[in-house]
Enzyme design. Sequence first.
Site, PDB file in Angstrom:
ATOM      1  N   TRP A  99       7.263  -0.072  -5.984  1.00  0.00           N
ATOM      2  CA  TRP A  99       7.088   0.041  -7.430  1.00  0.00           C
ATOM      3  C   TRP A  99       7.977   1.135  -8.014  1.00  0.00           C
ATOM      4  O   TRP A  99       8.506   0.987  -9.125  1.00  0.00           O
ATOM      5  CB  TRP A  99       5.613   0.263  -7.774  1.00  0.00           C
ATOM      6  CG  TRP A  99       4.762  -0.839  -7.204  1.00  0.00           C
ATOM      7  CD1 TRP A  99       3.834  -0.755  -6.213  1.00  0.00           C
ATOM      8  CD2 TRP A  99       4.823  -2.226  -7.558  1.00  0.00           C
ATOM      9  NE1 TRP A  99       3.303  -1.986  -5.924  1.00  0.00           N
ATOM     10  CE2 TRP A  99       3.885  -2.906  -6.727  1.00  0.00           C
ATOM     11  CE3 TRP A  99       5.558  -2.952  -8.483  1.00  0.00           C
ATOM     12  CZ2 TRP A  99       3.682  -4.288  -6.807  1.00  0.00           C
ATOM     13  CZ3 TRP A  99       5.366  -4.325  -8.554  1.00  0.00           C
ATOM     14  CH2 TRP A  99       4.431  -4.976  -7.731  1.00  0.00           C
ATOM     15  N   ASP A 166       3.504   6.954 -12.886  1.00  0.00           N
ATOM     16  CA  ASP A 166       2.781   5.699 -12.708  1.00  0.00           C
ATOM     17  C   ASP A 166       1.555   6.024 -11.860  1.00  0.00           C
ATOM     18  O   ASP A 166       1.668   6.314 -10.674  1.00  0.00           O
ATOM     19  CB  ASP A 166       3.679   4.687 -12.002  1.00  0.00           C
ATOM     20  CG  ASP A 166       2.984   3.357 -11.715  1.00  0.00           C
ATOM     21  OD1 ASP A 166       1.768   3.250 -11.940  1.00  0.00           O
ATOM     22  OD2 ASP A 166       3.679   2.432 -11.239  1.00  0.00           O
ATOM     23  N   LYS A 190      -6.689  -1.794 -10.761  1.00  0.00           N
ATOM     24  CA  LYS A 190      -6.917  -1.199  -9.451  1.00  0.00           C
ATOM     25  C   LYS A 190      -8.058  -0.172  -9.481  1.00  0.00           C
ATOM     26  O   LYS A 190      -8.884  -0.146  -8.595  1.00  0.00           O
ATOM     27  CB  LYS A 190      -5.633  -0.540  -8.940  1.00  0.00           C
ATOM     28  CG  LYS A 190      -4.495  -1.536  -8.751  1.00  0.00           C
ATOM     29  CD  LYS A 190      -3.233  -0.835  -8.290  1.00  0.00           C
ATOM     30  CE  LYS A 190      -2.058  -1.797  -8.235  1.00  0.00           C
ATOM     31  NZ  LYS A 190      -2.199  -2.832  -7.209  1.00  0.00           N
TER      32      LYS A 190
END
Length: 355
Positions: A99, A166, A190
């Site tokens: 990511w 992030d 999540k």
Amino acid sequence: MKKYNFNAGPSILPREVIEKTAQACLDFNGSGLSLMEISHRAKDFQPVVDEAVALFKELLDIPEGYSVLFLGGGASLEFCMVPYNFLEKKAAYLNTGVWATKAQKEAKLFGEVVEVASSKDKNFTYIPRQFEIPADADYLHITTNNTIYGTELLKDLDSPIPVIADMSSDIFSRPIDVSKYGLIYGGAQKNLSMAGVTFVIVKEDLLGKVSRPIPTMLDYRTHVKKGSMFNTPPVVPIYCALQNLKWIKAQGGVKEMEKRAIERSEILYTEIDRNKLFRGTAEPDSRSRMNITFVLKDEYQELQDEFLAFATSKGMVGVKGHRDVGGFRASCYNAMSVEGVQALVATMKEFEASK
């Protein structure tokens, strides 16, 4: 048989959060209408957004001058929005996994990108510790938890430039000093809510500094000004996030979440290190509390499918590792109970005893 949800995302939510959200989808606030069909501008829904924002600020102790936004597009859209709004000349990126790599790739479309460090040399099994942050960069981007590789940055960095993070998979799992960040973002599916909403915490005085024109929908100032209501927001995921934020507060807040995360991860890592069949994949000082990754030792590789089938038969759901790394992954987000981790440990012990 009781099942335990170790999926990496969309992932486990507290049962009461699921039930309250489901009830609102049948009848929202006694209105006789479903949450799924009411207007986002209805008088009953604005308080949902307001309370969710207030709880965000309370639970994370967010200082004045920051806005909390609920947007669409997932963290992947933020990979684009961040450089669109912040990258004028140069940005710095810490590359710790898939990511982070994707975020860095998007930033290169907008200007110069400096990779301050990378753990790609060891298949992202560690968090780089020694690196220089260029003082002339517009921001430093980090990914605090790496769901695929099971590594996590557990301390806030000291940086001479704004830090953009992030935090898709570890938000609300430990206290953070929000004042050390220019922007924090993440997909909610999540550790915060169901899939469909993205959270953003942004320092308002950092906005509007780039010279490029920004499309209206991609300009953070649009959403700050309109309170996440510029266009129709994802109402059900926001409501679900509110219920989860209430749950976190009722459980004792972020400090309690961190205490539980430490307990869960210590139980499971202790078993991984003890069990003759398994080994962890992340370096010990970089191990994630949220996504615990492990594989069978080389001499037991032929047992992979057998263990996965055995674990599934015992109610362990979602323990198959990501396709990029293989092996196994137990995602232990806030809603995962110690009981669930203990059940997985018992499963690993039982499988070991049979060999």
